[in-house]
Each structure stands twice: as C-alpha cells, then as structure tokens.
Design a protein around this motif. Sequence first.
Motif, PDB file in Angstrom:
ATOM      1  N   UNK A 276       0.841  -1.187   0.000  1.00 26.68           N
ATOM      2  CA  UNK A 276       0.000   0.000   0.000  1.00 26.68           C
ATOM      3  C   UNK A 276       0.877   1.239   0.000  1.00 26.68           C
ATOM      4  N   UNK A 277       0.590   2.172  -0.913  1.00 24.60           N
ATOM      5  CA  UNK A 277       1.304   3.447  -0.956  1.00 24.60           C
ATOM      6  C   UNK A 277       0.617   4.375   0.041  1.00 24.60           C
ATOM      7  N   UNK A 278       1.313   4.725   1.109  1.00 26.14           N
ATOM      8  CA  UNK A 278       0.667   5.401   2.239  1.00 26.14           C
ATOM      9  C   UNK A 278       1.002   6.879   2.340  1.00 26.14           C
ATOM     10  N   UNK A 279       1.992   7.368   1.581  1.00 27.81           N
ATOM     11  CA  UNK A 279       2.337   8.788   1.646  1.00 27.81           C
ATOM     12  C   UNK A 279       2.497   9.347   0.247  1.00 27.81           C
TER      13      UNK A 279
ATOM     14  N   UNK B 237       5.479   8.356  -1.688  1.00 27.80           N
ATOM     15  CA  UNK B 237       5.554   7.007  -2.227  1.00 27.80           C
ATOM     16  C   UNK B 237       5.996   5.951  -1.240  1.00 27.80           C
ATOM     17  N   UNK B 238       6.010   6.262   0.069  1.00 21.28           N
ATOM     18  CA  UNK B 238       6.358   5.251   1.065  1.00 21.28           C
ATOM     19  C   UNK B 238       5.284   4.170   1.102  1.00 21.28           C
ATOM     20  N   UNK B 239       5.718   2.910   1.317  1.00 20.10           N
ATOM     21  CA  UNK B 239       4.796   1.779   1.203  1.00 20.10           C
ATOM     22  C   UNK B 239       4.888   0.865   2.420  1.00 20.10           C
ATOM     23  N   UNK B 240       3.811   0.088   2.598  1.00 22.48           N
ATOM     24  CA  UNK B 240       3.802  -0.952   3.617  1.00 22.48           C
ATOM     25  C   UNK B 240       3.096  -2.174   3.038  1.00 22.48           C
TER      26      UNK B 240
ATOM     27  N   UNK C 194     -10.797   2.722  -2.704  1.00 23.50           N
ATOM     28  CA  UNK C 194     -10.115   4.008  -2.652  1.00 23.50           C
ATOM     29  C   UNK C 194      -8.631   3.899  -2.409  1.00 23.50           C
ATOM     30  N   UNK C 195      -8.108   2.669  -2.314  1.00 18.92           N
ATOM     31  CA  UNK C 195      -6.708   2.475  -1.985  1.00 18.92           C
ATOM     32  C   UNK C 195      -5.779   2.619  -3.172  1.00 18.92           C
ATOM     33  N   UNK C 196      -4.506   2.904  -2.839  1.00 14.68           N
ATOM     34  CA  UNK C 196      -3.440   3.032  -3.831  1.00 14.68           C
ATOM     35  C   UNK C 196      -2.377   2.002  -3.488  1.00 14.68           C
ATOM     36  N   UNK C 197      -2.021   1.156  -4.473  1.00 14.91           N
ATOM     37  CA  UNK C 197      -1.163   0.014  -4.183  1.00 14.91           C
ATOM     38  C   UNK C 197      -0.077  -0.122  -5.251  1.00 14.91           C
ATOM     39  N   UNK C 198       0.964  -0.845  -4.869  1.00 16.05           N
ATOM     40  CA  UNK C 198       2.073  -1.137  -5.776  1.00 16.05           C
ATOM     41  C   UNK C 198       2.247  -2.642  -5.850  1.00 16.05           C
ATOM     42  N   UNK C 199       2.428  -3.162  -7.080  1.00 22.03           N
ATOM     43  CA  UNK C 199       2.636  -4.595  -7.245  1.00 22.03           C
ATOM     44  C   UNK C 199       1.354  -5.380  -7.110  1.00 22.03           C
ATOM     45  N   UNK C 200       1.456  -6.564  -6.489  1.00 21.15           N
ATOM     46  CA  UNK C 200       0.281  -7.411  -6.328  1.00 21.15           C
ATOM     47  C   UNK C 200       0.014  -8.254  -7.554  1.00 21.15           C
TER      48      UNK C 200
END
Length: 656
Positions: A429-432, A435-438, A446-452
Amino acid sequence: MFCSSFYPQFSVSLFPRQRFCFRHQPPCQQMYATEILSMFALHGVDTSLPVVPTTTTNSFKNVSFNIPTSHNATNVKLSKALTLCRCTVDSKSIGGDVFSVTPPNKCDVDYLGESTKGDLNVKLEQLEAFGIGDASFEGPIEEVARTEAREAEDLLKDLGIPSPSSSRNSPRGIFCTRTLNLRSISAIGYDMDYTLVHYNVMAWEGRAYDYCMENLKNMGFPVDGLAFDPDLVIRGLVIDKERGNLVKADRFGYVKRAMHGTKMLSTRAVSEIYGRELVDLRKESQWEFLNTLFSVSEAVAYMQMVDRLDDGTIPADLGPLDYKGLYKAVGKALFWAHVEGRLKSEIMSKPEQFVEPDPELPLALLDQKEAGKKLVLITNSDFHYTDKMMRHSFNRFLPNDMSWRDLFEIVIVSARKPEFFQTSSPMYEVVTGEGLMRPCFKAQPGGLYSGGSAQMVENSLGIHGDEILYVGDHIYTDVSQSKVHLRWRTALICRELEDEYSALIRCRSDRESLIELINQKEVVGDLFNQLRLALQRRSKDRPAQTLAATHMDDEDLTESMQKLLIVMQRLDNKIAPMLEADGELFNSRWGFLSRAGLWDKSHLMRQIEKYADIYTSRVSNFLYYTPFMYFRSQEQNLAHDSYAHYCSQFNNKPSS
C-alpha cells in the motif's frame, strides 16, 4: 421514478401521480423555468395547465410543481418523455417502482449466450398506473419497434444527443469481435500509457529515440546523420532478428512485405527469403512483434543501425556483431533511456508537450462509475509518474472539484505486467505522497497500491472472470494475458484506427475500381482456361467433351485464346500498380494496419480478433455508447457463403 432530466445538470422525480420535482445538481449553470416548460411542450405536455410552485425562485434550484389530478393524460405524456433518460443501476435512482435490475443470483444467458446480469427490467403492473400497458403496443412487434425507435430518436434529438448509429459508423466507433454485454460487466480495469493517457507519438517516441541514439553513441555506435522517422514502421510489424528484416505477415503467418534495414525488398526477394517460412511469434529468439506504439522508436533505431552494420561503418572494436546482437544493443540503449529516468522526468516537467488531452475521456469513466461499474487502474508506471500524468489528463475535465483518484475503486502502480496476470506477487500500500509503502494482503476501496496480482484484485472486489473488462493498448501485456490466464473480457485501444478508417473511406472508390478489374480478369481467365483445356484434350487425341468442340477448328480456338490472353495481360498491367498503391494513404511502405493485401487480414488483425472482444481508437469513444451497451459481433463471412448468390439465382429461375 428518479432519472436524469433532459439536461445532465438536473434530476427529475416523478411521484405518482401528480407531483413533479426538479433538483439542481451542481456545478452546472442554472436553468430557468421557462426552458424546462418548453421542453415539456416539445413532448406534448400542456404547459398552460395550472402549475403552483412550492418555492419562489427564478431558477429550478429546488422546485416542485403540483399538477392537478384531472390531467392524467399530461402525466402519461411526461412519464413517456422521461422514459429514455439515462439511469444508473441503483434501483432507487432509476425508479424502484417501475424498473428492476437483474441481480447476479437471478441472471440467465440470452439468445447469444451473454449473461443477463445488470439488465434493466420493467414492472409491467406499474406501467398500468401510467397508462402504458399491452394496449399501447398493438400490432406486429416489428412495426411497434420501428415506431418506438422513431419516437426515441426524436427524444434524443430534443435532448441534443446524437443518434447511437452515428457513433458506430465513424472513425470513433467501437468494433466487436466477440459479443459483449456491458451491462453484465461489474468492474472495468484500465491501463494508463497510450490508453487513459495518449501521447503525441512524434514527441514521446521522438525523445525516446533521441535518448536511445545518445546511449548508442556513448557505446561507440555511429549515429551521426540519423533522425527519427515515425513513418518507417507501423504497429503490428514483426522484426526478424536473425536477418535484420522488418516484415508484415498475413493472418496465417505468410510474409507479404519486408524491409531490410530501411530499404523495402522486392516481391521476388520476399518470396525467396520467406517462401518456406512462416512467422511464429512463439519463436521469441527470432521474431519480435511490435505490439504497441512504444515499439516505434526501438524499431526505427534498429532498422537504421542495420544499414550501418551492412555498410561496415560500425567499428570492429565493438566485437563481431550479427543482426541479433545488434538488436540486443539497441534494446539495451533504449532500456537505459527509460531506467535513467531522464525521459520521464522531461515528460513530467512539460506534460503539455507530450500528452494529447481528451476532455471526453474522464466523462466516459464518470458515466461508467455512476452506472455502478467498479473502475480499477492497473499500470506498470510508478506512482509519481502516474499521479502527474493522470492529474494533467483528468482533473481539469472532471466536475465538482473531483480528482482522478475519485474515479477508481483501486489504483495499482508498478504492476509488472504481464507477470501481474500470471503469478501471485506481494502487494504494498502506498501510504504517503512521497511514495512510502507498507505490505498488505487485500486492497480496500479508494486504496493506492504497488505490485500485487490480478487474483488479489478479484478477491478484493469479490468479482471474477468474465465479470471484469480490461482495457489496454498492448496486445500481449494487457489483452492476451488477462484473457488467457483469467478469462477477463478485453478491449484493445489502437489510436491508429482513426487514420486507417479515414484512409479506407477516402480510397473506397479506388478499391471498388480495383475489385471490378479483378472480377473482370477472373471472368476472362475462367473462359481462357476452359478453351486452353479443350485445346489440350484435342492435341492429345482425347475425345472432346462436346460435339461442338470436336468439330471446331484449332485455329478458332487459338485465336480466341490469343485475344483473351492479351486482355488479361492488359488488365494485369492496370491491376498491379493499383494493388501496390492500395493502403498508401495510411502508410506508403506498409499499407493498412489491419490488412495484408487487398482482402486478407494482417497478422496484427488476427491477434486482435483472437484476444480482444472489442477494439477502438480511444477510451472516450465509450461516451457515445453508454455503460449499458450490448456489443454484438458481426456475421463472419466464410468462403462458401457464396451459396447465397446461388440461392438467389436458383429462386429467380422460372418454374417449368
């Protein structure tokens, strides 16, 4: 009944039986009462009836009108006038008393095998309250359909909406290869680059080419005097990495045209090189398919460097290079142009120079979202680039201060397609804004995500398989992989279709003349062949098939054959240059995108038909088809379909 009014800035509520209420939906301009009443008058509503406003205002910002019960006929006319207003799939907003939506657990398949989920149904018992019952549809249903269609077209004309048929027969059409009911689609996924964001090919690919050539120069390759030529290649061609050729194949894989370096090969040369070989895209060591417009800069650079390799100007200290090694070098140079980030940084700093705006595109997606579709963005681009491009392309065209993020249920960046459709990879999840992720395991609305992976998207939405439509510009990365691995429905975006469609229209008379010449040659050729066979049989002392042929003088046969042969040769002299010129209005070297020869389909078109359910030039074309469109594929012509001509001839024969 709740639905949009004649103008999109108003909603109209019809309460049985006499009350009409208008609610203003910002941020659109105000409409005066006289304009609304004039619209009623267009549809037979007597606006001279006693109308009592419940609030005092010059505009219908929140106004209700009471129409006396004695005027039920007026109610009927107005309710019919409002029947064709566009509606959402929320039963409350489309008039739960009148309409219902087929839910997934009660859906069936229609006569073409498509799911009926999402279809709008009418509650017949409620129509009686408005005076619209079976009695309103007397006569053959075909005639009733024509009458109702004419009335509906008149309504659309009054609303300022073009007829649906005008969209289908245009360069902006959506073309169907496999029947697709959009009403049954619950989610629509989108690629970004060259799909939601269209680049100016000359600007984007030109700069990619410049960076590629700069990297090649740094590697020691001679690039002086070379310039980007976008007309050198088109999408759908195939690079033969073993021979340094660029080829155009038909649907069967037979090579029809070829270019070595930047020089087109003759028909004889093509036959000698590829007469015993078919293009097989599964043989990746030899063939490289130009799937997308992103391939243009790479192909141009490679074909130009083939010329340099052939003329011996590439330094020997670069090592022994063959055509396959040269392709790797060009690919590496272009790869570093992307990895270094200079190209994308330049685009992000000056998006107006690289991006072609499309004001209708965000509105098409807004229609889909309001129709209950869950929209998902799945792009290989990183978050910062995606956000910059989408804000530039979308935000200024959306109402109510919406941003592009408001359109999408889920946004996935750095998706790593095609692996995204093939395997299960971690999702973050891109939380900031930086571009910081967890790590995370399920996407939220409504979420923004990377990969998956695509399976994660399906599980998060609770939707699977053919309930999802994916829209992209890359036949392999976007279309074929989502189709093969997940059985998603697919749509291909091919911007060049608009130029091809227009070129086909412009050269229609030339193609008709060419076909007429070919038909004439076929008639003459058939006659010539029969005479030739008759002469052959006579010369071998075989009995002639007819008595007339037995008694005919050989000289008569020979003379007739000579005349026919001269006619065929003169027809050939006229046909050949016309065939060569066919398609040059689209591209002077390669002809049409979708064709390989006068009639046959190109290899690209075969890939599109195989993997894309629908294809079109741009996403905004959905705006003219509505989110409820039923796309029906056309009849596929077969070689033996000429039976229809035989039947017509047979039926016209007089009976004995």
